[in-house]
Motif scaffolding. Structure first.
Motif, PDB file in Angstrom:
ATOM      1  N   LYS A  90      29.541 127.915 -12.288  1.00 31.30           N
ATOM      2  CA  LYS A  90      29.156 127.969 -13.712  1.00 31.30           C
ATOM      3  C   LYS A  90      27.947 127.063 -13.972  1.00 31.30           C
ATOM      4  CE  LYS A  90      29.913 128.516 -18.246  1.00 31.30           C
ATOM      5  NZ  LYS A  90      29.643 129.704 -18.993  1.00 31.30           N
TER       6      LYS A  90
ATOM      7  N   MET B 104      32.149 136.547 -13.219  1.00 30.43           N
ATOM      8  CA  MET B 104      31.349 135.862 -14.233  1.00 30.43           C
ATOM      9  C   MET B 104      31.137 136.786 -15.422  1.00 30.43           C
ATOM     10  SD  MET B 104      28.665 134.057 -11.591  1.00 30.43           S
ATOM     11  CE  MET B 104      27.994 135.623 -11.073  1.00 30.43           C
TER      12      MET B 104
ATOM     13  N   GLU C  31      33.651 125.701 -11.434  1.00 29.50           N
ATOM     14  CA  GLU C  31      32.830 124.790 -12.241  1.00 29.50           C
ATOM     15  C   GLU C  31      31.429 124.639 -11.656  1.00 29.50           C
ATOM     16  OE1 GLU C  31      37.008 124.372 -12.908  1.00 29.50           O
ATOM     17  OE2 GLU C  31      35.937 124.002 -11.019  1.00 29.50           O
TER      18      GLU C  31
ATOM     19  N   GLU D 258      32.948 132.849 -19.219  1.00 24.22           N
ATOM     20  CA  GLU D 258      33.721 132.092 -18.249  1.00 24.22           C
ATOM     21  C   GLU D 258      33.434 132.557 -16.819  1.00 24.22           C
ATOM     22  OE1 GLU D 258      37.973 132.654 -18.436  1.00 24.22           O
ATOM     23  OE2 GLU D 258      37.756 134.793 -18.761  1.00 24.22           O
ATOM     24  N   VAL D 259      33.684 131.649 -15.888  1.00 24.62           N
ATOM     25  CA  VAL D 259      33.625 131.952 -14.467  1.00 24.62           C
ATOM     26  C   VAL D 259      35.022 131.699 -13.913  1.00 24.62           C
ATOM     27  CG1 VAL D 259      32.660 131.303 -12.227  1.00 24.62           C
ATOM     28  CG2 VAL D 259      31.190 131.319 -14.260  1.00 24.62           C
TER      29      VAL D 259
ATOM     30  N   HIS E 144      24.203 128.237 -15.305  1.00 22.43           N
ATOM     31  CA  HIS E 144      24.373 127.929 -16.728  1.00 22.43           C
ATOM     32  C   HIS E 144      23.356 128.624 -17.639  1.00 22.43           C
ATOM     33  CE1 HIS E 144      21.279 124.931 -15.768  1.00 22.43           C
ATOM     34  NE2 HIS E 144      20.995 124.959 -17.054  1.00 22.43           N
TER      35      HIS E 144
END
Length: 113
Positions: free
Chosen positions: A43, A69, A40, A53-54, A47
């Motif tokens: 990511k 990634m 999170e 998704e990561v 951004h």
């Protein structure tokens, strides 16, 4: 402290996927890295670049995390219009991440040092 103070990285890319491995210099620092460098957080850091998704893969036997990634290279290294926003530049940005020892890692309380 900066992540680069306790870890180094290796990178790779294939198509529109970039991966960054973060490897602890000292295995004693691996739990700190594992606690603070989450998918999170990666990511959020990327951004503007990573649109997919990561996923984080932990490899505790070598004190490493690998972040995969997706949709991260503007369509792929050979198709991207970005100037060198590929693995090595992304790794440098990730190693600049702050590791705040006064902020408890998720699922922990108190100072980690």
């Amino acid at each position: 402290m900066k992540l680069r103070d306790i870890a180094h990285s290796r990178t790779g890319d294939k198509g529109d996927i970039s991966n960054i491995s973060v490897i602890a210099f000292d295995e004693a620092d691996y739990p700190l890295i594992e606690a603070h460098v989450t998918a999170e957080r990666v990511k959020a850091l990327f951004h503007e670049v990573v649109h997919g998704e990561v996923v984080r893969y932990a490899i505790p036997s070598i004190g490493a995390l690998n972040f995969v990634m997706r949709q991260a290279l503007g369509g792929g290294v050979t198709r991207s219009l970005a100037l060198d926003a590929h693995g090595k530049c992304l790794a440098s940005a990730l190693l600049d991440l702050d590791i705040d020892l006064d902020v408890p890692a998720p699922g922990r309380s108190g100072r980690l040092d």
